[in-house]
Write a protein that holds these residues in place. Structure first.
Motif, PDB file in Angstrom:
ATOM      1  N   VAL A 135      29.643   5.339  72.579  1.00 23.23           N
ATOM      2  CA  VAL A 135      28.279   5.720  72.298  1.00 23.23           C
ATOM      3  C   VAL A 135      28.039   7.037  72.017  1.00 23.23           C
ATOM      4  CG1 VAL A 135      26.037   5.573  73.522  1.00 23.23           C
ATOM      5  CG2 VAL A 135      27.560   3.628  73.818  1.00 23.23           C
ATOM      6  N   ILE A 136      27.563   7.362  71.067  1.00 20.78           N
ATOM      7  CA  ILE A 136      27.196   8.906  70.194  1.00 20.78           C
ATOM      8  C   ILE A 136      25.792   8.936  70.433  1.00 20.78           C
ATOM      9  CG2 ILE A 136      27.182  10.114  68.254  1.00 20.78           C
ATOM     10  CD1 ILE A 136      29.761   8.315  67.466  1.00 20.78           C
ATOM     11  N   VAL A 137      25.286  10.108  70.904  1.00 24.82           N
ATOM     12  CA  VAL A 137      24.043  10.504  71.207  1.00 24.82           C
ATOM     13  C   VAL A 137      23.966  12.173  70.303  1.00 24.82           C
ATOM     14  CG1 VAL A 137      21.725  11.079  72.497  1.00 24.82           C
ATOM     15  CG2 VAL A 137      23.739   9.514  73.355  1.00 24.82           C
ATOM     16  N   ASP A 138      23.472  11.759  68.790  1.00 27.04           N
ATOM     17  CA  ASP A 138      23.588  12.958  68.101  1.00 27.04           C
ATOM     18  C   ASP A 138      21.977  13.671  67.565  1.00 27.04           C
ATOM     19  OD1 ASP A 138      24.237  15.095  66.511  1.00 27.04           O
ATOM     20  OD2 ASP A 138      24.585  13.792  64.880  1.00 27.04           O
ATOM     21  N   SER A 139      21.243  14.437  68.352  1.00 25.04           N
ATOM     22  CA  SER A 139      21.805  14.958  69.355  1.00 25.04           C
ATOM     23  C   SER A 139      21.128  14.818  70.829  1.00 25.04           C
ATOM     24  CB  SER A 139      21.430  16.611  69.299  1.00 25.04           C
ATOM     25  OG  SER A 139      20.210  16.904  69.328  1.00 25.04           O
ATOM     26  N   LEU A 140      21.762  15.301  72.025  1.00 23.38           N
ATOM     27  CA  LEU A 140      21.357  14.877  73.346  1.00 23.38           C
ATOM     28  C   LEU A 140      19.783  15.441  73.501  1.00 23.38           C
ATOM     29  CD1 LEU A 140      22.112  13.566  76.052  1.00 23.38           C
ATOM     30  CD2 LEU A 140      22.803  15.989  76.467  1.00 23.38           C
ATOM     31  N   ILE A 141      19.814  16.650  73.011  1.00 21.99           N
ATOM     32  CA  ILE A 141      18.852  17.522  73.455  1.00 21.99           C
ATOM     33  C   ILE A 141      17.529  17.464  72.588  1.00 21.99           C
ATOM     34  CG2 ILE A 141      18.617  20.099  73.719  1.00 21.99           C
ATOM     35  CD1 ILE A 141      19.812  19.151  75.893  1.00 21.99           C
ATOM     36  N   SER A 142      17.440  17.425  71.288  1.00 26.96           N
ATOM     37  CA  SER A 142      16.418  17.869  70.331  1.00 26.96           C
ATOM     38  C   SER A 142      15.072  17.402  70.780  1.00 26.96           C
ATOM     39  CB  SER A 142      16.689  17.546  69.080  1.00 26.96           C
ATOM     40  OG  SER A 142      17.040  16.102  68.730  1.00 26.96           O
ATOM     41  N   ASN A 143      14.843  15.994  71.181  1.00 23.74           N
ATOM     42  CA  ASN A 143      13.674  15.419  71.623  1.00 23.74           C
ATOM     43  C   ASN A 143      13.128  16.407  72.874  1.00 23.74           C
ATOM     44  OD1 ASN A 143      12.946  13.554  69.643  1.00 23.74           O
ATOM     45  ND2 ASN A 143      14.588  12.158  70.311  1.00 23.74           N
ATOM     46  N   PHE A 144      13.938  16.475  73.442  1.00 22.38           N
ATOM     47  CA  PHE A 144      13.568  17.045  74.834  1.00 22.38           C
ATOM     48  C   PHE A 144      13.047  18.457  74.770  1.00 22.38           C
ATOM     49  CE2 PHE A 144      16.510  13.642  76.207  1.00 22.38           C
ATOM     50  CZ  PHE A 144      15.978  13.187  77.625  1.00 22.38           C
ATOM     51  N   ARG A 145      13.710  19.139  73.936  1.00 19.48           N
ATOM     52  CA  ARG A 145      13.399  20.474  73.663  1.00 19.48           C
ATOM     53  C   ARG A 145      12.026  20.486  72.828  1.00 19.48           C
ATOM     54  NH1 ARG A 145      17.769  24.219  71.127  1.00 19.48           N
ATOM     55  NH2 ARG A 145      16.038  25.891  71.634  1.00 19.48           N
ATOM     56  N   SER A 146      11.877  19.483  71.789  1.00 17.89           N
ATOM     57  CA  SER A 146      10.368  19.603  71.159  1.00 17.89           C
ATOM     58  C   SER A 146       9.309  19.305  71.963  1.00 17.89           C
ATOM     59  CB  SER A 146      10.622  19.062  69.685  1.00 17.89           C
ATOM     60  OG  SER A 146      10.994  17.647  70.160  1.00 17.89           O
ATOM     61  N   GLU A 147       9.547  18.247  72.889  1.00 17.98           N
ATOM     62  CA  GLU A 147       8.692  17.380  73.706  1.00 17.98           C
ATOM     63  C   GLU A 147       8.117  18.479  74.850  1.00 17.98           C
ATOM     64  OE1 GLU A 147       8.818  13.199  74.811  1.00 17.98           O
ATOM     65  OE2 GLU A 147      10.024  13.177  72.882  1.00 17.98           O
ATOM     66  N   TYR A 148       9.120  19.135  75.341  1.00 16.16           N
ATOM     67  CA  TYR A 148       8.960  19.803  76.594  1.00 16.16           C
ATOM     68  C   TYR A 148       9.308  21.196  76.155  1.00 16.16           C
ATOM     69  CZ  TYR A 148       8.736  15.368  78.747  1.00 16.16           C
ATOM     70  OH  TYR A 148       8.177  13.676  78.980  1.00 16.16           O
ATOM     71  N   PRO A 149       8.332  22.101  75.547  1.00 21.28           N
ATOM     72  CA  PRO A 149       8.593  23.640  75.170  1.00 21.28           C
ATOM     73  C   PRO A 149       8.232  24.392  76.118  1.00 21.28           C
ATOM     74  CG  PRO A 149       6.769  22.766  74.201  1.00 21.28           C
ATOM     75  CD  PRO A 149       7.105  21.500  74.867  1.00 21.28           C
ATOM     76  N   GLY A 150       9.007  25.610  76.387  1.00 22.18           N
ATOM     77  CA  GLY A 150       8.552  26.762  77.128  1.00 22.18           C
ATOM     78  C   GLY A 150       8.660  26.413  78.590  1.00 22.18           C
ATOM     79  N   ARG A 151       8.534  27.471  79.034  1.00 25.20           N
ATOM     80  CA  ARG A 151       8.876  27.627  80.621  1.00 25.20           C
ATOM     81  C   ARG A 151       7.999  26.641  81.372  1.00 25.20           C
ATOM     82  NH1 ARG A 151      12.387  29.849  83.267  1.00 25.20           N
ATOM     83  NH2 ARG A 151      13.668  31.218  81.650  1.00 25.20           N
ATOM     84  N   GLU A 152       6.847  26.255  80.946  1.00 25.24           N
ATOM     85  CA  GLU A 152       5.856  25.576  81.915  1.00 25.24           C
ATOM     86  C   GLU A 152       6.230  24.248  81.999  1.00 25.24           C
ATOM     87  OE1 GLU A 152       5.332  26.993  79.127  1.00 25.24           O
ATOM     88  OE2 GLU A 152       3.761  26.122  77.724  1.00 25.24           O
TER      89      GLU A 152
END
Ligand code: ADP
Ligand code: MG
Length: 314
Positions: free
Chosen positions: A200-217
Motif C-alpha cells: 500500500v503506497i501513500v504518495d504523499s502522506l502529508i500534503s493534505n494534512f498540511r494544506s487543510e491544517y496550516p499554521g501553528r493554530e
C-alpha cells in the motif's frame, strides 16, 4: 470469513452503533486491531462499546492469541516478514533487501528527489514472483498529489519485460483530495486485503494534512489526525502488507548547525515509520539515498539513478 461488521451480534450493541461504524468505513479486520479510543473519537460510539466490538472481531477472525510470547516465538513470527525488492541493487542493499511487510517505509525528500518514481517502481516490483524479488502480489496506490502516471508504469513494466496490461490491472488506484477521504480510503482497504494486496503506497502522506491544517493554530488538530492516520497504516501493515509513504521536507528555522531541513510531520511520523529514507538530488539524474533513524541499520549512503527504465543502479 466475511469481513462485514453488519452481521455482528453482540448484546448491548444495537443497529445504530453498527451503522455508525459502517458509515465511517470500518470493517471487521480494521476494528480487530484499531485503537478503540481513536475509533470512538471519529465515530462518537462510546469507547466501551468499541472495545466489546473489537473483542468480538478478534474472536471471529481467530486473532485471539497469547498476549505474551517468548522472544524465540517472536523471532519465528518475524520470519513471516517478507521484502519487496526496489529493483535497484544499491537501494535494496541500503534497505537490507527491500521494503518490508509489517512495517511502514518512508521516503523523504524535496520536490524532484525521486519519491514518486520509487513508488511507481515498487507498484510494479511487488507483482514479480518471489524469486524475482516480488511477492506475487498487488498494490494499492493512494495519490494525494495527482502525480501517479499509468504511462510511467507501462514504461517500467516494459523495461522489465512484463505484460503492462496485466501490471496495470494489479494496481488499484485512488486519487484523494482531502484528509477525511484519505483516512476513509485507508480503512476501506481492510475490506479487500484478501485480494492479494501486498503493498500500500501513500504518495504523499502529508500534503493534505498540511494544506487543510496550516499554521501553528491548527498544529495540535493536525498532529492528532495524522497520528490516527499513521496508526491506521501500521495496523494495515500487520496483515503482512508493506506500507510505503512519501514525505516532504520543511525548513526548521531553529537549526544553527547542520541540516536546516527536516521531514514534515514531526514526531508523529518519525515514531510511526519503521524505516526512513532521505533522498537527495545529485548531478543530472543521480540521486542519493540515506537511512535515517532505523532500529538496526547503519547510516550509510548510496547512489542510484532515474532513467526511462525506472529507478536503476548507476
Ligand atoms: P518527487 O520526489 O517530487 O516525488 P519524482 O519521483 O517525481 O520526485 O521524480 C522526478 C524526477 O524523475 C524528475 O527529475 C524526472 O526527470 C525523473 N523522471 C520522471 N519520469 C521519468 C522518465 N520517464 N524518464 C526519466 N526520468 C524521469
Ligand atoms: Mg512526488
Amino acid at each position: 470469513m466475511s469481513n462485514d461488521i453488519s452481521d455482528l451480534k453482540i448484546s448491548g450493541i444495537g443497529r445504530v452503533t453498527i451503522n455508525r461504524l459502517i458509515d465511517a468505513g470500518y470493517s471487521l479486520k480494521f476494528l480487530a486491531v484499531a485503537s478503540p479510543s481513536i475509533v470512538s473519537k471519529t465515530t462518537g460510539v462510546p469507547v466501551e462499546k468499541v472495545r466489546l466490538i473489537a473483542a468480538e472481531a478478534r474472536k471471529l477472525l481467530g486473532l485471539e492469541g497469547e498476549d505474551f510470547i517468548t522472544a524465540k516465538k517472536y523471532m519465528e513470527i518475524r520470519k513471516n516478514i517478507e521484502k519487496i525488492s526496489t529493483g535497484c541493487k544499491a537501494l535494496d542493499n541500503l534497505l537490507l533487501g527491500g521494503v518490508e511487510t509489517e512495517a511502514i517505509t518512508e521516503f523523504i525528500g524535496e520536490f524532484g528527489a525521486g519519491k514518486t518514481q520509487i513508488c511507481h517502481q515498487l507498484a510494479v516490483m511487488v507483482q514479480l514472483s518471489k524469486d524475482e524479488g516480488g511477492l506475487d502480489g498487488r498494490a494499492v496506490y493512494i495519490d494525494s498529489e495527482g502525480t501517479f502516471r499509468p504511462e510511467r508504469i507501462v514504461q517500467i513494466a516494459n523495461a522489465k519485460g512484463l505484460n503492462h496490461e496485466e501490471v496495470l490491472e494489479n494496481i488499484i488506484y485512488a486519487r484523494v483530495y482531502n484528509t477525511d477521504h484519505q483516512m476513509f480510503l485507508i480503512r476501506k482497504i481492510f475490506d479487500f486485503i484478501d485480494e492479494n494486496i501486498k503493498l500500500v503506497i501513500v504518495d504523499s502522506l502529508i500534503s493534505n494534512f498540511r494544506s487543510e491544517y496550516p499554521g501553528r493554530e491548527n498544529l495540535a488538530t493536525r498532529q492528532q489526525l495524522l497520528n490516527a492516520h499513521v496508526h491506521d497504516l501500521l495496523k494495515l501493515s500487520m496483515y503482512n502488507i508493506a506500507v510505503v509513504v512519501t514525505n516532504q521536507v520543511v525548513s526548521s528555522p531553529d537549526v544553527f548547525f547542520g541540516n536546516p531541513l527536516k521531514p514534515a510531520g514531526g514526531n508523529v511520523v518519525a515514531h510511526g515509520c519503521t524505516y526512513r529514507i532521505w533522498l537527495k538530488k545529485g548531478k543530472e539524474n543521480k540521486r542519493i539515498a540515506k537511512i535515517i533513524d532505523s532500529p538496526y541499520m547503519s547510516e550509510s549512503e548510496i547512489i542510484f539513478a532515474i532513467t526511462e527504465d525506472g529507478v536503476v543502479d548507476v
